[in-house]
Design an enzyme around this catalytic site. Structure first.
Site, PDB file in Angstrom:
ATOM      1  N   GLU A 257     -23.269  38.734   5.426  1.00  0.00           N
ATOM      2  CA  GLU A 257     -22.036  38.074   5.177  1.00  0.00           C
ATOM      3  C   GLU A 257     -22.297  36.918   4.551  1.00  0.00           C
ATOM      4  O   GLU A 257     -22.624  36.017   4.901  1.00  0.00           O
ATOM      5  CB  GLU A 257     -21.333  38.043   6.333  1.00  0.00           C
ATOM      6  N   CYS A 291     -15.393  31.075   4.300  1.00  0.00           N
ATOM      7  CA  CYS A 291     -15.651  32.044   3.275  1.00  0.00           C
ATOM      8  C   CYS A 291     -14.491  32.974   2.826  1.00  0.00           C
ATOM      9  O   CYS A 291     -14.530  33.447   1.543  1.00  0.00           O
ATOM     10  CB  CYS A 291     -16.803  32.930   3.747  1.00  0.00           C
TER      11      CYS A 291
END
Length: 514
Positions: A257, A291
């Site tokens: 990720e 993010c």
């Protein structure tokens, strides 16, 4: 070896060096409070021997963990969840000290982590248990089923921006799937990992199913080559590529990720107040160090001026600071300040306007909100992840142009859409090239444990959370059991002409064009 060296450097601490701290040496390092650079705690740097020992202990513990079965693991994970919840305030205090975020934000992170752990424990059996599948006409004599087995030992390399919530998306789901976990937290937030391991020992004393190893970039690199059965990594795209290269040597699978450049699309019929409120939260919440937050906003022309005016007003009094009354805290990673500044300078130098803040928003590790407009689409403020409290608000003719600009990014983690019509919002969401889209909210998925999370493109691959997250940390095992002899016996070296004749007839009747 060069890849390992590069990865060590990428994974290493890239903020204030602990080598200047007289209490640190080659075997220990200090975690620092980014608000004032004071030492929070000292931690050991695990070497290869210690990592090998941890992985070996995890390998042994995984057998006990596997034998407990789904219900046995659910009970222990319930105790683990209760231990985290019981010590939520102390965990939040560690998060706050190591990241600089206000205590309420830190506590929210603990809440979300607990919810995900709870969902994984309760749903693992339903998702991963063996289930029947159709065998088909040609194999009607077979009973077919598919099941999921634990992989063994999972190595988790965690980030510093959400040092509990984010790695729990791997840790909790890997544990629920029956794996043991060796967790290497970021060197910026090692205390969170240490506390997590302590709480595990309350839930399952004497069983090192979850262990934490602390250290620098070399420690993370050694974990990748330690023989674990999978690595779960969260961090930058550049570092993910080096982690992937290291994992390739041993064919260790990886879920990654990585970063994002998440876009928010605001249609002309959107609820203005709601869109502004979510935009402000997504842009500067956690100091912009999210993010899947909001870094680019594309607003339809009819609503643009009103949106920009209201967003500016909404962030006018927001500020970075070192107290719980501050809107958000400092840049946790010291070097991030220079990255944010560089993007602002690039945008302004190419004709963009700062309608709020600008280069005067910087005060050491603290950055007050910045809103940029008229930013060229090839500016680094558009093309590269910012990871700071700065947001671009650009005008588009309509949502078709907004979709085109949003999809032009090399990143594809998340996005948000604001429009009056839910059906239109869903239609826009389907055209956005990313892993998760929220309609009329920002980060609305974060508390929905059943939803998988992950990106495409430079934002990574694989999924955590949800059923896909449980399967991510499992090996698929297919099973076919013959119930009776096949009417048409084709799996033999003494195949009969009659059986082939019937098979040819069936092939033509079932699949060929008439």
């Amino acid at each position: 070896m060069e890849d390992l060296k590069n990865m060590t450097e990428q994974l290493g601490r890239q903020s204030t060096s602990t080598s200047t701290d007289p209490k640190s040496d080659d075997h220990t390092f200090a975690s620092l409070d980014p608000r004032n650079d004071s030492v929070v705690a000292q931690h050991p740097i695990a070497d290869q021997q210690e990592i090998e020992k941890a992985v070996a202990a995890a390998r042994t513990a995984s057998k006990w963990w596997d034998q407990l079965g789904f219900q046995g693991r659910r009970k222990v994970l319930g105790n683990f969840r209760a231990a985290i919840a019981t010590h939520a305030e102390s965990m939040a205090a560690i998060i706050s000290a190591e990241t600089g975020k206000p205590s309420d934000d830190a506590l929210l992170e603990v809440m979300l982590a607990v919810e995900h752990l709870d969902w994984a424990a309760r749903n693992a059996q339903k998702v991963l248990r063996r289930r029947r599948v159709g065998a088909g006409l040609i194999s009607a004599n077979q009973s077919a089923s598919v099941g999921y087995r634990p992989m063994g030992v999972v190595g988790v390399i965690g980030p510093w921006n959400y040092p509990l919530y984010t790695p729990m998306g791997s840790i909790g789901y890997a544990l629920a799937a029956g794996n043991a976990v060796v967790f290497k937290p970021s060197e910026l937030s090692p205390g969170v990992g240490v506390e997590l391991a302590r709480l595990w020992n309350i839930a399952a004393p004497g069983h090192p199913v979850l262990q934490t190893i602390t250290g620098d970039g070399k420690t993370g690199a050694l974990l990748c080559s330690s023989g674990v059965d999978k690595i779960a990594f969260t961090g930058s795209t550049a570092t993910a590529k080096r982690v992937m290269a290291a994992c390739a040597d041993t064919l260790t699978p990886l879920v990654a990720e990585c970063g994002g450049k998440d876009a928010m699309l605001v249609d002309s019929d959107a609820n203005l107040d709601a869109a502004v409120s979510f935009a402000a939260f997504g842009a500067v919440g956690n100091g912009g160090q999210t993010c899947a937050g909001v870094e680019r906003i594309y607003v339809a022309a009819p609503l643009y001026d009103a949106f920009l005016s209201k967003l500016t007003a909404a962030l006018q009094d927001a500020h970075a600071g070192a107290t719980d009354s501050s809107t958000y805290g400092p840049m946790t990673l010291g070097k991030q300040t220079a990255i944010v500044r560089g993007q602002i300078e690039d945008a302004l130098g190419r004709g963009a306007k700062a309608v709020l803040g600008g280069l005067d928003s910087f005060n050491g590790p603290f950055i007050d909100p910045i809103i940029l407009t008229d930013v060229p689409e090839d500016s680094t403020a558009i093309t590269e992840e910012t990871f700071g409290p700065s947001v671009v608000v650009n005008k588009v003719a309509d949502m078709n142009e907004g979709i085109e600009r949003a999809n032009a990014s090399k990143y594809g983690l998340g996005a948000s859409v604001f429009t009056k019509s839910s059906s239109k919002g869903r239609a826009i969401a389907e055209k956005l090239e990313c892993g998760v889209v929220t309609v009329n909210s920002v980060l609305g998925f974060a508390g929905i444990a059943a939803l998988p999370f992950g990106g495409v493109g430079d934002s990574g691959f694989g999924r955590i959370h949800g059923a896909d997250g449980l399967r991510e940390f499992s090996s698929v095992k297919s099973l076919a059991v013959q119930k009776f002899s096949a009417p048409l016996d084709l799996l033999t070296i003494e195949r009969k002409a009659r059986d082939m004749k019937i098979s040819r007839w069936m092939l033509a009747k079932r699949h060929a064009k008439s």
